[in-house]
Scaffold this motif. Structure first.
Motif, PDB file in Angstrom:
ATOM      1  N   SER A 234       0.850  -1.203   0.000  1.00 31.69           N
ATOM      2  CA  SER A 234       0.000   0.000   0.000  1.00 31.69           C
ATOM      3  C   SER A 234       0.880   1.245   0.000  1.00 31.69           C
ATOM      4  O   SER A 234       0.832   2.081   0.911  1.00 31.69           O
ATOM      5  N   ALA A 235       1.663   1.375  -1.050  1.00 28.93           N
ATOM      6  CA  ALA A 235       2.687   2.424  -1.109  1.00 28.93           C
ATOM      7  C   ALA A 235       2.105   3.821  -1.017  1.00 28.93           C
ATOM      8  O   ALA A 235       2.744   4.725  -0.471  1.00 28.93           O
ATOM      9  N   ASP A 236       0.909   4.025  -1.559  1.00 26.94           N
ATOM     10  CA  ASP A 236       0.359   5.380  -1.584  1.00 26.94           C
ATOM     11  C   ASP A 236       0.119   5.926  -0.182  1.00 26.94           C
ATOM     12  O   ASP A 236       0.038   7.140   0.009  1.00 26.94           O
TER      13      ASP A 236
ATOM     14  N   ARG B  59       4.088   5.883  -7.980  1.00 23.88           N
ATOM     15  CA  ARG B  59       5.333   6.532  -7.568  1.00 23.88           C
ATOM     16  C   ARG B  59       5.321   8.017  -7.876  1.00 23.88           C
ATOM     17  O   ARG B  59       5.834   8.834  -7.108  1.00 23.88           O
ATOM     18  N   LEU B  60       4.733   8.386  -9.003  1.00 24.73           N
ATOM     19  CA  LEU B  60       4.760   9.774  -9.450  1.00 24.73           C
ATOM     20  C   LEU B  60       3.516  10.567  -9.045  1.00 24.73           C
ATOM     21  O   LEU B  60       3.445  11.767  -9.292  1.00 24.73           O
ATOM     22  N   ALA B  61       2.542   9.903  -8.434  1.00 22.29           N
ATOM     23  CA  ALA B  61       1.244  10.551  -8.199  1.00 22.29           C
ATOM     24  C   ALA B  61       1.314  11.691  -7.207  1.00 22.29           C
ATOM     25  O   ALA B  61       0.588  12.679  -7.322  1.00 22.29           O
TER      26      ALA B  61
ATOM     27  N   ILE C 138      12.713   9.321  -1.601  1.00 26.30           N
ATOM     28  CA  ILE C 138      11.871   9.146  -2.790  1.00 26.30           C
ATOM     29  C   ILE C 138      12.467   8.033  -3.648  1.00 26.30           C
ATOM     30  O   ILE C 138      13.631   8.109  -4.041  1.00 26.30           O
ATOM     31  N   PRO C 139      11.704   6.991  -3.968  1.00 22.64           N
ATOM     32  CA  PRO C 139      12.286   5.866  -4.701  1.00 22.64           C
ATOM     33  C   PRO C 139      12.458   6.168  -6.191  1.00 22.64           C
ATOM     34  O   PRO C 139      11.669   6.891  -6.791  1.00 22.64           O
ATOM     35  N   ALA C 140      13.487   5.550  -6.775  1.00 22.39           N
ATOM     36  CA  ALA C 140      13.665   5.631  -8.227  1.00 22.39           C
ATOM     37  C   ALA C 140      12.752   4.649  -8.938  1.00 22.39           C
ATOM     38  O   ALA C 140      12.413   4.830 -10.115  1.00 22.39           O
ATOM     39  N   GLU C 141      12.326   3.619  -8.221  1.00 23.04           N
ATOM     40  CA  GLU C 141      11.453   2.588  -8.786  1.00 23.04           C
ATOM     41  C   GLU C 141      10.640   2.007  -7.651  1.00 23.04           C
ATOM     42  O   GLU C 141      11.059   2.057  -6.487  1.00 23.04           O
ATOM     43  N   LEU C 142       9.471   1.440  -7.974  1.00 25.24           N
ATOM     44  CA  LEU C 142       8.546   0.996  -6.939  1.00 25.24           C
ATOM     45  C   LEU C 142       7.987  -0.373  -7.281  1.00 25.24           C
ATOM     46  O   LEU C 142       7.731  -0.680  -8.446  1.00 25.24           O
ATOM     47  N   PHE C 143       7.786  -1.179  -6.233  1.00 25.91           N
ATOM     48  CA  PHE C 143       7.000  -2.421  -6.339  1.00 25.91           C
ATOM     49  C   PHE C 143       6.049  -2.432  -5.165  1.00 25.91           C
ATOM     50  O   PHE C 143       6.474  -2.427  -4.005  1.00 25.91           O
TER      51      PHE C 143
END
Length: 429
Positions: free
Chosen positions: A105-107, A209-211, A119-124
């Motif tokens: 639930s990254a958001d 990630r970008l939201a 801030i991550p460069a990439e997300l899972f």
């Protein structure tokens, strides 16, 4: 991480309870030297980074992280207190920001971490991966049990993580939240790959990630509980004034607004309209020892609302932004109602076909806007219909995989809706 309520299951015989981290609960990092050491260790590790953050929702006004959990292969797990170390996180950012982060639930956690420069460069996102994989339950414990046959026992997610010192049981719980995230990531990646959905997931992860943080909704004061019991716009003005005063005080004190003044007290004051401090303090809640110190703030808000000219009073109902409530469509625009029914049915069938929840295929609000704003006539050229839908969905933020799946079925659904013939009144005899 937010408390998960759908994870309580009776463990089966092949499920192994995970009660403590394999390397023990790490000490909480509270110094710049500790941050630097953790950053160096994480930089020397390999692979993705498991990340979680604990907030104090319901206790604090802010959404800041009060504990950050990190784990990377070759480095181990770390618990970081970002309150005393907030100004010392640059080494950590340099070490972990270039990595792929694995969150559940990254958001929920990304905005608070971004405030700290993390801030991550990439997300899972393992929760979102579960949704796309068609899992019925996507809480962390449920997915871990299903995929890894490990039982995670929850219990402290809804605690006040601003508490200091943090109890040992809470720290154990927090460390367990990242203990198996990396293994879970690999299992979910394999699951998505086997279903042909991995590229869909990558688009979704990048979108999240970008939201950025969600935009505040307008007129949030209208969400005050039981506001519909009020009869006049002057009463609504009182609610708005008290709500804003409470919001300002909650922000200043970093306390959840409901703990500053409950909604029930705001509604009561708007209904009773006290004309003096004594009258205000005679009302339930306002007479309590904690509230008396703020009596002048609440009275000033009520008096400001009373002084408003009629032209500045809030309308009884909020202005409509976008389509009206779907329940009104049949009366206001029957053709739009028919389009929405057809679109929902088509998306429901598609959802079952690809085993992805309807709300993940397309945002429901975007579907409503598409159907409400639709201008083409039935039986239009199908290429023109698909182009119109593609344009609308793209402008609404739909990802490429979503458009690929939904444009053809929506085009067929919307193009087949035949407007109902207008009712003709029979002549009176």
């Amino acid at each position: 991480m937010s408390e998960v309520t759908d994870d309580a299951t009776e463990p089966t015989s092949d499920v192994v309870p995970l009660l403590v981290p394999r390397d023990g609960v790490p000490e909480v990092i509270t110094t710049a030297a500790g941050v630097a050491a953790a950053a160096a260790a994480l930089a020397s590790g390999h692979g993705p980074l498991a990340v979680d953050a604990e907030r104090a929702s319901g206790f604090r006004y802010s959404a800041r992280a009060y504990l950050i959990q990190l784990r990377r292969e070759g480095a181990g797990s770390f618990l970081l207190d970002p309150i005393p170390t907030a100004q010392d996180l640059q080494p950590l950012a340099e070490a972990i920001n270039p990595l792929q982060w694995v969150l559940h639930s990254a958001d929920q956690d990304l905005p608070g971490l971004a405030e700290l420069g993390l801030i991550p460069a990439e997300l899972f996102d393992t929760e979102l991966a579960g949704r796309l994989a068609g899992f019925e339950r996507v809480g962390l414990a449920a997915i871990v049990e299903r995929t890894l046959r490990v039982e995670l026992r929850k219990g402290h997610g809804a605690a006040d993580w601003s508490t200091r010192p943090l109890p040992d049981a809470w720290l154990n719980y927090a460390a367990l939240d990242v203990e198996v995230l990396l293994e879970l990531r690999d299992a979910m990646e394999a699951e998505l790959e086997s279903q042909g959905k991995l590229e869909w997931a990558k688009e979704e992860f990048e979108y999240i990630r970008l939201a950025g943080p969600p935009k505040p909704k307008p007129d949030r004061w209208r969400r005050t509980s039981h506001i519909t019991s009020l009869k006049t716009t002057r009463q609504l003005a009182a609610v708005r004034a008290l709500w804003q005063a409470r919001e300002d005080l909650a922000r200043k004190r970093d306390v959840s607004p409901s703990r500053v003044l409950p909604d029930s007290a705001i509604i009561d004051a708007a209904l009773k309209d006290p004309q003096s401090l004594d009258a205000l303090r005679s009302l339930p809640v306002f007479g309590g020892p904690r509230q008396r110190r703020y009596s002048r703030i609440w009275m000033d808000a009520l008096e400001a609302a009373r002084r408003l000219p009629d032209s500045e009073l809030p309308p009884k109902t909020p202005p409509i932004v976008g389509p009206p409530a779907a329940g009104r469509w049949a009366r206001q625009d029957p053709a739009a109602a028919d389009r929405l029914t057809a679109a929902r049915a088509a998306l429901s069938d598609l959802s079952k076909e690809v085993s992805v929840p309807v709300e993940n295929l397309l945002q429901p609000d975007l579907v409503r806007r598409l159907c409400w704003d639709w201008k083409l006539e039935p039986d239009s050229d199908i290429a023109e219909v698909e182009s119109a839908i593609e344009t609308k969905l793209t402008s609404g933020g739909a990802r490429g995989w979503q458009r690929t799946l939904t444009v053809p079925v929506l085009a067929e659904a919307l193009n087949s809706v035949v407007p109902a013939e207008p009712e003709v009144e029979e002549p009176k005899s």
